[in-house]
Write a protein that holds these residues in place. Structure first.
Motif, PDB file in Angstrom:
ATOM      1  N   TRP A 219      35.857  24.079  52.203  1.00 45.00           N
ATOM      2  CA  TRP A 219      36.909  24.238  51.190  1.00 45.00           C
ATOM      3  C   TRP A 219      37.670  22.934  51.038  1.00 45.00           C
ATOM      4  CZ3 TRP A 219      42.182  23.512  51.767  1.00 45.00           C
ATOM      5  CH2 TRP A 219      42.977  23.900  50.687  1.00 45.00           C
TER       6      TRP A 219
ATOM      7  N   TRP B  49      41.673  30.028  44.865  1.00 45.40           N
ATOM      8  CA  TRP B  49      40.564  29.726  45.774  1.00 45.40           C
ATOM      9  C   TRP B  49      41.113  29.129  47.066  1.00 45.40           C
ATOM     10  CZ3 TRP B  49      35.893  31.319  46.329  1.00 45.40           C
ATOM     11  CH2 TRP B  49      35.057  31.593  45.250  1.00 45.40           C
TER      12      TRP B  49
ATOM     13  N   LEU C 150      38.447  32.524  40.775  1.00 49.50           N
ATOM     14  CA  LEU C 150      38.234  33.510  41.822  1.00 49.50           C
ATOM     15  C   LEU C 150      38.478  34.928  41.324  1.00 49.50           C
ATOM     16  CD1 LEU C 150      37.621  34.210  44.782  1.00 49.50           C
ATOM     17  CD2 LEU C 150      40.059  33.842  45.289  1.00 49.50           C
TER      18      LEU C 150
ATOM     19  N   MET D 134      34.004  26.114  48.314  1.00 43.53           N
ATOM     20  CA  MET D 134      35.126  26.599  47.517  1.00 43.53           C
ATOM     21  C   MET D 134      36.076  25.453  47.233  1.00 43.53           C
ATOM     22  SD  MET D 134      35.865  30.058  49.723  1.00 43.53           S
ATOM     23  CE  MET D 134      34.538  31.234  50.030  1.00 43.53           C
TER      24      MET D 134
END
Length: 590
Positions: free
Chosen positions: A60, A103, A269, A291
Motif C-alpha cells: 500500500w 483505500w 474502493l 492498493m
C-alpha cells in the motif's frame, strides 16, 4: 433456454476452506437458487488466516508517498484485533457496519473483521456530500460507522469526519463512530466517538489479549451490502452472501483475471469491482494485492507506471476511463522498465473502445492478447465474463446469450445479454424498490439490461446499458434520478437526461432542459442545475453539458426523442448550448 449451474462450481468450492463442507454446490430453489447447502465457513479465514504468514498480502502507498506492506500474518492479527474491538462495541453477527473509508489497509482489516464476526459491511464513498451520506446511513442503519479524520484526494484533504458528524444529525441509529487517524486533521468529538488506535491498543499489549473464536457462518450469511443505482428517496441495496461472493471472487480471480503475481485494481474502493476483485479475490487466492490512496495523477502523471514497477505488478484491472485519462497525458508515456512484469491489462465497468484497446496493446502490453475486456454487474457480485480467461477450462460458465424477445439473435446482431446458467456471485436479496426486474423479462433466465453482440469468433462485445442507467467512471448513475432532481428546479418546465461517449470518463451525462419563459437560459442557470445534481447525487451524476431547448414536441415517441437528443448532444462540446425542436426532429432521421 435455461440451463443448470456449471458443475465446475463444485471444484471452486473445494478451493475454499470450510468448517463444514457443503453437501451440494447448487439447488434450483426459487429464482435465486440455493448455493452450497449445509456448508459453513468464515471469509476472514479464507482471506487471511489460511495463507503463509510471511507472504506479502498488501502493498500500500498513500497519496503523500507513505508506504506499508502487510504480510498475511500481520493482516490476520489486525483483523482479529479489530474484530475483538468491534465486539466490545456490541457488534454481533447480523449487525451492520458502515465503512466510510478510502483505500487504506485499515479499510481491508475492517472488511475482514466484519466478515470474521458475521456483521455485513457496506462501503460508502468518501467524496459523497452530506445529504447523500445521511440518506445512505439512514437506509443501512449500521450499529457502528468506521471513518477517518480526513481523506487525501487529489492533493487536498476531504473533511471526512466532519461530514459524518453533520450527516449523523439527520441519520440516527449509529451507536459508535470509530475514527482512523490518517491526516492529522483536527476533528470534533462527540459521545460514542472512538479512535481506532485506542480501540486496538488492548489487543496489542503484551501478553496478547485472548482472541475470540472464529464463528462458522452459513454459506449464504450476508457478507457485503452494496448500492444499486436508485431513484432518490428510494435507495436500493444488494445483499451478497459469504460463500457466494468468495466462490465467485476466487474463481474469477484465479481462472479469469490473473496468472498469479502482484495484482492491482486502481478504482474507487466503494465500487464492488474494487471490493471483490481488488480485495476478496486476490486475498482468497493467497496473492499479493496492491492498493493506493488518491488518484493516478498525484503526485505526477507517472504514478501508474511507478507503482507497477515498484511492486512488480503482473495484472492491472481498472476502468477504460482511467486508461483513457492516462493515454491523454503527453508527459506520461509508459516506460519499458515499468512494464517488464506486466502481462495483463483488464478493463471493466464500461465498454472498451477499439482505439483504446489498440493503444494498450501497442504501448503498454506489447501484444493484443494481453488486453482483456471484462463484463459483470453489481447484482452478480462483480465480473462474470472475460474475453480472454486466464484458465478458460476452469472458469465456470454463466451461459451468456444475446437475445431479442425469447430467442437468441444471430452473430453480428445486437440484443440484450442474458444469463442462462445460475452464477454463484448473484445477490441473495434486494432491499428497496428496484425499477428493473432481472428475472421477469425472459422466462427462466437472468436479463442483464445490457446490450451486446456476439461476433463470428464467439467473442462478445459489450455495448452498454439498454435502460436509463449508465456507467460513469465505473459507477452506475440513474439518468431518471438526475432528471427528477433537475425537475425540482423552479425555472424548468421539462427535462430529459441522456449520455454520450466520452474518452475521459466513458460516458458523459447531458441534461436537455426546457426553461420557463421567465428564466434566463445561460451559464448561470446551467451552473445551478449542475450544482443541485452534485449536491443531491454526488459528483459522478452531475451533467457535463446542459442543452437549453425551446420545447419538447409531442410528435416523437419517447424512445425516438431520446435517441435524437443523444445525436444532438454528441455534437456539442461546450458546457452549455441552445437547440431547437426542429434540430431534434432532424436528428431523429439520422
Amino acid at each position: 433456454m435455461p440451463e443448470p449451474a456449471d458443475p465446475r462450481w463444485a471444484a471452486v468450492a473445494d478451493t475454499l476452506t470450510w468448517t463444514t463442507p457443503p453437501s451440494a454446490a447448487y439447488e434450483p430453489v426459487d429464482r435465486l437458487g440455493r448455493w452450497f447447502r449445509d456448508g459453513t465457513l468464515n471469509a476472514a479465514v479464507n482471506c487471511a488466516d489460511r495463507h503463509p504468514a510471511d507472504r506479502a498480502a498488501i502493498h500500500w502507498e498513500g497519496e503523500p508517498g507513505d508506504r506499508r506492506t502487510l504480510t498475511f500474518g500481520e493482516l490476520d492479527r489486525e483483523v482479529a484485533a479489530l474484530a475483538v474491538a468491534l465486539r466490545s462495541l456490541g457488534v454481533a453477527p447480523g449487525d451492520r457496519v458502515a465503512l466510510h473509508l478510502g483505500w487504506l489497509p485499515e479499510a481491508v482489516a475492517a472488511m475482514l473483521a466484519c466478515a470474521r464476526i458475521g456483521a455485513p459491511f457496506c462501503l460508502i464513498p468518501t467524496p459523497l456530500p452530506v445529504e447523500a451520506l445521511a440518506e445512505r446511513l439512514e437506509f443501512v442503519a449500521p450499529r457502528v460507522l468506521i471513518t477517518q479524520d480526513g481523506a487525501w484526494r487529489h492533493g487536498t484533504i476531504i473533511p471526512t469526519k466532519s461530514r459524518v458528524d453533520e450527516a449523523l444529525t439527520a441519520a440516527g441509529g449509529v451507536q459508535h463512530t470509530v475514527v482512523v487517524r490518517r491526516t492529522g486533521l483536527d476533528v470534533a468529538w462527540y459521545e460514542g466517538d472512538r479512535w481506532l488506535h485506542d480501540l486496538l491498543a488492548p489487543a496489542r499489549m503484551p501478553p496478547p489479549a485472548p482472541v475470540d473464536p472464529v464463528p462458522a457462518l452459513p454459506a449464504e450469511h450476508p457478507l457485503l451490502l452494496t448500492w444499486l443505482a436508485h431513484r432518490r428517496g428510494r435507495p436500493v441495496l444488494a445483499v451478497h452472501g459469504t460463500a457466494n461472493l468468495l466462490a465467485a471472487a476466487s474463481a474469477v480471480h484465479r481462472y479469469g483475471l490473473s496468472h498469479g503475481g502482484a495484482f492491482w485494481c486502481p478504482v474507487d474502493l466503494a465500487s464492488i469491482g474494487a471490493q471483490v476483485h481488488g480485495v476478496l479475490g486476490p486475498l482468497a487466492c493467497g496473492d499479493t494485492t496492491v492498493m493506493f490512496e488518491g488518484t493516478v495523477d498525484i503526485p505526477n502523471h507517472r504514478r501508474l507506471w511507478d507503482i507497477i514497477e515498484r511492486y512488480a505488478v503482473s495484472t492491472v484491472l481498472t476502468t477504460p476511463s482511467v486508461l483513457a485519462r492516462v493515454r491523454g497525458w503527453a508527459d506520461a508515456a509508459p516506460p519499458e522498465s515499468s512494464l517488464r512484469t506486466l502481462n495483463r491489462v483488464i478493463a471493466m465497468g464500461e465498454p472498451l473502445r477499439p482505439d483504446l484497446r489498440a493503444w494498450i496493446a501497442d504501448r503498454v502490453t506489447g501484444e493484443k492478447d494481453a488486453v482483456v475486456d471484462a463484463w459483470g454487474q453489481i447484482e452478480l457480485g462483480g465480473i462474470v465474463a472475460v474475453d480472454a480467461p486466464a484458465d478458460p477450462g476452469r472458469l465456470p460458465d454463466a451461459g451468456l446469450a444475446v437475445v431479442d424477445g425469447a430467442s437468441e439473435v444471430p452473430d453480428g446482431t445486437a440484443g440484450e445479454l442474458v444469463l442462462r446458467r445460475p452464477w454463484a456471485g448473484t445477490l441473495r436479496a434486494i432491499e428497496g424498490e428496484i425499477g428493473y426486474d432481472h428475472w421477469r423479462r425472459w422466462p427462466g433466465v437472468y436479463a442483464t439490461g445490457d446490450r451486446a453482440v456476439r461476433h463470428g469468433n464467439g467473442q462478445l462485445e459489450f455495448l452498454g446499458r439498454i435502460d436509463p442507467v449508465v456507467s460513469v467512471s465505473g459507477q452506475l448513475v440513474s439518468l431518471a434520478e438526475v432528471r427528477d432532481v433537475l425537475l425540482e428546479h423552479p425555472f424548468l418546465r421539462a427535462a430529459e437526461v441522456v449520455s454520450v461517449a466520452d474518452p475521459r470518463v466513458g460516458r458523459r451525462i447531458v441534461a436537455c432542459v426546457v426553461p420557463t419563459p421567465d428564466a434566463l437560459a445561460g451559464p448561470a442557470l446551467a451552473g445551478e442545475l449542475v450544482a443541485i445534481v452534485r449536491e443531491a447525487l454526488g459528483g459522478l451524476a452531475r451533467p457535463q453539458t446542459v442543452l437549453f431547448a425551446d420545447r419538447f414536441g409531442t410528435d416523437l415517441p419517447d424512445d425516438v426523442r431520446r435517441r435524437a437528443l443523444e445525436v444532438v448532444a454528441a455534437s456539442v462540446a461546450d458546457a452549455t448550448a441552445h437547440v431547437t425542436w426542429s434540430q431534434v426532429r432532424a436528428a431523429a432521421t439520422l
